[in-house]
Write an enzyme that holds these catalytic residues in place. Structure first.
Site, PDB file in Angstrom:
ATOM      1  N   HIS A 287     -11.598 -35.567  49.086  1.00  0.00           N
ATOM      2  CA  HIS A 287     -12.058 -37.125  48.874  1.00  0.00           C
ATOM      3  C   HIS A 287     -13.146 -37.055  49.833  1.00  0.00           C
ATOM      4  O   HIS A 287     -13.994 -38.592  49.046  1.00  0.00           O
ATOM      5  CB  HIS A 287     -11.271 -37.876  50.116  1.00  0.00           C
ATOM      6  CG  HIS A 287      -9.813 -37.971  49.826  1.00  0.00           C
ATOM      7  ND1 HIS A 287      -8.886 -36.627  50.018  1.00  0.00           N
ATOM      8  CD2 HIS A 287      -8.527 -38.793  49.587  1.00  0.00           C
ATOM      9  CE1 HIS A 287      -7.218 -37.435  49.767  1.00  0.00           C
ATOM     10  NE2 HIS A 287      -6.985 -38.089  48.978  1.00  0.00           N
TER      11      HIS A 287
ATOM     12  N   HIS B 291      -8.839 -33.978  58.384  1.00  0.00           N
ATOM     13  CA  HIS B 291      -9.952 -33.519  58.471  1.00  0.00           C
ATOM     14  C   HIS B 291     -10.768 -33.905  59.646  1.00  0.00           C
ATOM     15  O   HIS B 291     -10.858 -34.416  60.855  1.00  0.00           O
ATOM     16  CB  HIS B 291     -10.894 -33.909  57.510  1.00  0.00           C
ATOM     17  CG  HIS B 291     -10.357 -33.534  55.847  1.00  0.00           C
ATOM     18  ND1 HIS B 291     -10.010 -32.156  54.965  1.00  0.00           N
ATOM     19  CD2 HIS B 291      -9.182 -34.299  54.892  1.00  0.00           C
ATOM     20  CE1 HIS B 291      -9.721 -32.376  54.226  1.00  0.00           C
ATOM     21  NE2 HIS B 291      -9.061 -33.630  54.303  1.00  0.00           N
TER      22      HIS B 291
END
Length: 283
Positions: free
Chosen positions: A204, A246
């Site tokens: 992303h 993440h």
């Protein structure tokens, strides 16, 4: 008639030669201070061994003792000491990794519904979908199909190629690095693939950085819209950490990788003439 003492002089004192040699031997032993062989035999020691032990000088014994002591008393050799000491780079990387894991866990406040910011989780998931690859690929393909101008088709075509390049490069890096996602993450992401179980880098973040830079460079946007693009890129990256998807380093590396991907798309820019030439060669 000679007397028996005169005929057998060896009985009383022995022969003159033997007596002389005997006298000289005992006198030499007295002068040098050594013991007689018979005396050494009575003590149960070998004369040769005694002479060898006596011939060893104190300086030689001290030298051997000092060399043995230096070899046994010193620490490991210098090369072993250097090998045992960890390198500065390894210590620095271990420290940065520990800080990264600690900071990512502290910032994962939307990782689940029971987290401190669990009520904001639906909004973070909406931002997550806005940076997903499938909506961007579908949107770029639709705009390319609906565009009437050659310039618009050229821009949308290169954006589509950049998105495909992003998927390939991110998937390759994830498959090579194989860094697991944070332990507090919930695998409830939208439309995941096999490599999405790995964390490094953030796809992303790479996509947001590349698309944001691409839109600012090739679309004429007003100042408020340019600010919104910057905010969207930052929110997409920050939401990955808040959701626990993440670590911080995954997002930071993803931003840098996305910018490099934009530079690569600019280098490999496909013009309509180039595309027509490629299509003509393939036909």
């Amino acid at each position: 008639m000679p007397s028996p003492k005169a005929k057998n002089p060896g009985r009383s004192g022995g022969s003159p030669g033997l007596s002389g040699s005997s006298y000289e031997f005992f006198s030499s032993t007295k002068q040098t201070g050594r013991s007689s062989p018979s005396h050494l035999q009575r003590q149960g020691s070998d004369p040769t061994t005694a002479r060898l032990r006596a011939s060893e000088s104190p300086s030689r014994r001290r030298g051997s003792n000092s060399s043995t002591g230096s070899a046994s008393g010193q620490g490991p050799p210098e090369e072993d000491g250097i090998r045992l000491n960890p390198s500065l780079i390894r210590v620095s990387l271990s420290s940065l990794l520990a800080i990264d894991l600690w900071l990512s866990k502290r910032l994962g406040v939307c990782a689940c519904e029971d987290s401190s910011w669990g009520s904001v989780r639906p909004l973070m998931k909406l931002i997550e979908v806005s940076g997903h690859g499938i909506p961007w690929l579908a949107g770029a393909a639709y705009c390319l199909y609906k565009s009437d101008s050659a310039a618009g088709q050229e821009v949308m075509l290169n954006l589509l190629m950049g998105l495909l390049l992003d998927l390939i490069l991110v998937g390759f890096v994830k498959a090579v690095v194989r860094r697991r996602r944070p332990a507090h993450n919930q695998m409830d992401m939208f439309a995941t693939f096999s490599v999405d179980r790995y964390s490094f880098p953030s796809g992303h973040a790479t996509r947001a950085a590349m698309c944001g830079r691409f839109l600012l460079a090739h679309l004429v946007l007003a100042a408020p819209l340019r600010v919104l693009v910057f905010l969207w890129v930052g929110l997409v990256g920050f939401s990955r950490v808040l959701l626990g998807r993440h670590n911080v380093t995954d997002v930071l590396f993803g931003f840098w990788m996305g910018y490099c991907q934009y530079k690569l798309v600019e280098m490999l820019w496909i013009s309509p003439q180039t595309l027509q030439g490629l299509l003509g060669l393939s036909a």
